[in-house]
Design a protein around this motif. Structure first.
Motif, short mmCIF file in Angstrom:
data_model
loop_
_atom_site.label_atom_id
_atom_site.label_comp_id
_atom_site.label_asym_id
_atom_site.label_seq_id
_atom_site.Cartn_x
_atom_site.Cartn_y
_atom_site.Cartn_z
N GLU A 293 0.97 -1.25 0.04
CA GLU A 293 0.17 -0.08 0.00
C GLU A 293 0.59 1.20 -0.01
O GLU A 293 0.55 2.20 -0.47
CB GLU A 293 -0.97 0.02 1.17
CG GLU A 293 -1.90 1.05 1.01
CD GLU A 293 -3.07 0.93 2.44
OE1 GLU A 293 -3.94 1.99 2.41
OE2 GLU A 293 -3.12 -0.13 2.97
N PRO B 185 -0.18 8.53 -3.29
CA PRO B 185 -0.79 8.89 -2.45
C PRO B 185 -2.59 9.28 -2.46
O PRO B 185 -3.17 9.09 -1.45
CB PRO B 185 -0.16 10.07 -1.88
CG PRO B 185 0.46 10.52 -2.83
CD PRO B 185 0.80 9.66 -3.79
N SER B 186 -2.55 9.81 -3.68
CA SER B 186 -4.00 10.03 -3.78
C SER B 186 -4.72 10.15 -5.46
O SER B 186 -3.64 10.11 -6.41
CB SER B 186 -4.62 11.28 -3.27
OG SER B 186 -3.75 12.25 -3.88
N GLY B 187 -5.95 10.40 -5.72
CA GLY B 187 -6.00 10.88 -7.15
C GLY B 187 -6.13 9.46 -7.90
O GLY B 187 -6.09 8.41 -7.71
N GLU C 107 -4.06 8.56 -9.91
CA GLU C 107 -2.94 7.76 -10.02
C GLU C 107 -2.91 6.54 -9.19
O GLU C 107 -2.37 5.46 -9.33
CB GLU C 107 -1.62 8.48 -9.96
CG GLU C 107 -0.38 7.82 -10.21
CD GLU C 107 -0.37 7.36 -11.64
OE1 GLU C 107 0.06 6.13 -12.13
OE2 GLU C 107 -0.90 8.10 -12.95
N ARG C 108 -3.63 6.95 -7.91
CA ARG C 108 -3.60 5.84 -7.08
C ARG C 108 -4.32 4.60 -7.34
O ARG C 108 -4.06 3.29 -7.31
CB ARG C 108 -4.03 6.33 -5.69
CG ARG C 108 -4.34 5.52 -4.40
CD ARG C 108 -4.66 6.11 -3.24
NE ARG C 108 -4.93 5.13 -2.12
CZ ARG C 108 -4.02 4.76 -1.23
NH1 ARG C 108 -2.72 5.49 -1.42
NH2 ARG C 108 -4.12 3.79 -0.31
#
Length: 266
Positions: A4, A9-11, A13-14
């Motif tokens: 993980e 971290p976000s968006g 792309e995660r």
């Protein structure tokens, strides 16, 4: 570093990192064997679940289903990226360029005072993007595997934009009555094939009634079916409390129960 922690971290792309990990050698056996064709089935299923959530105004469900639809779309994009056919960035670039190009009244010098003007301009720009020497029907871009009611709506809409349409709503409604009469005659004569065709004509004409009345027939049918389902389930609950099923009670009592449920709703 845990798996993980290796994710963005976000968006978006995660989510893409999750999909790539699921399809990796040490990922999920199910995800590894999926193709763009198998994922289309998943996408369509999630899209209908999203539509149901929106129809019910179930915000928690809407958030979840938008996420599911987004996941399926990104999964398909990753599959093509793996094959080096195109990258996700190509999708974003092409979509952004098209939206800017087709909204000159926002990004350029044009001006549209109404939604109707904006739609007309969109169609004109879209038509100009095609090769003028290529012979195509305006119906060619309507997918053949769409739900029949939705596809009928789009076919009638495309035809209407080419000035092939009824002059007004009463004319379409009169056509519906005419088709209903022809359907009844086919049934009377026992001609099942003709009756089937006439019934289809009734549905297609009703689609045009919806278009003239300015609502989506697919959404209307979803709402009507949901209403019927809700009332039917209430009837089942009432008889189940008595240890019975609807099959256990006479038809006239079922009809009376249906009327009671309708009155209670009001």
């Amino acid at each position: 570093m845990g798996l993980e922690e290796r994710l963005a971290p976000s968006g978006v792309e995660r989510i893409r990192d999750i999909i790539r990990l699921l399809r990796s050698e040490n990922g999920c056996p199910w995800d590894r064997v999926q193709t763009e064709h198998s994922m289309m089935s998943c996408l369509l299923e999630e899209t209908y679940e999203l539509a149901e959530g929106i129809e019910k105004n179930d915000i928690e469900n809407i958030v979840e289903e938008i996420g599911d639809v987004l996941f399926q779309l990104l999964f398909i994009a990753v599959l093509y990226d793996e094959k080096k056919i195109f990258a996700f960035e190509d999708i974003i670039k092409a979509s952004a360029e098209k939206m800017i190009r087709r909204h000159p009244h926002v990004f350029g010098e044009g001006f549209c005072a109404t939604a109707e003007e904006a739609v007309a301009q969109w169609g004109k720009i879209k038509k100009g993007e095609k090769d003028p020497n290529e012979k195509r029907s305006v119906l060619d871009r309507i997918p053949k595997n769409m739900p029949a009611l939705l596809r009928a709506f789009q076919v009638s809409e495309k035809a209407a934009k080419c000035n092939f349409d009824w002059p007004d709503l009463p004319s379409v409604m009169n056509k519906t009555a005419e088709e209903w009469s022809e359907f009844g005659q086919a049934l009377k004569e026992g001609d099942k094939e003709s009756a089937k065709m006439e019934f289809g004509d009734i549905l297609f004409t009703l689609v045009n009634v919806a278009r003239w009345a300015e609502f989506d027939p697919e959404i209307a049918l979803v709402s009507s079916t949901a209403k019927f389902e809700s009332r039917f389930r209430k009837m089942e609950d009432i008889v189940h409390e008595k240890g019975l099923t609807l099959e256990d009670i006479p038809r006239d009592e079922v009809e009376s129960l249906w009327d009671s449920v309708k009155i209670h709703e009001k």
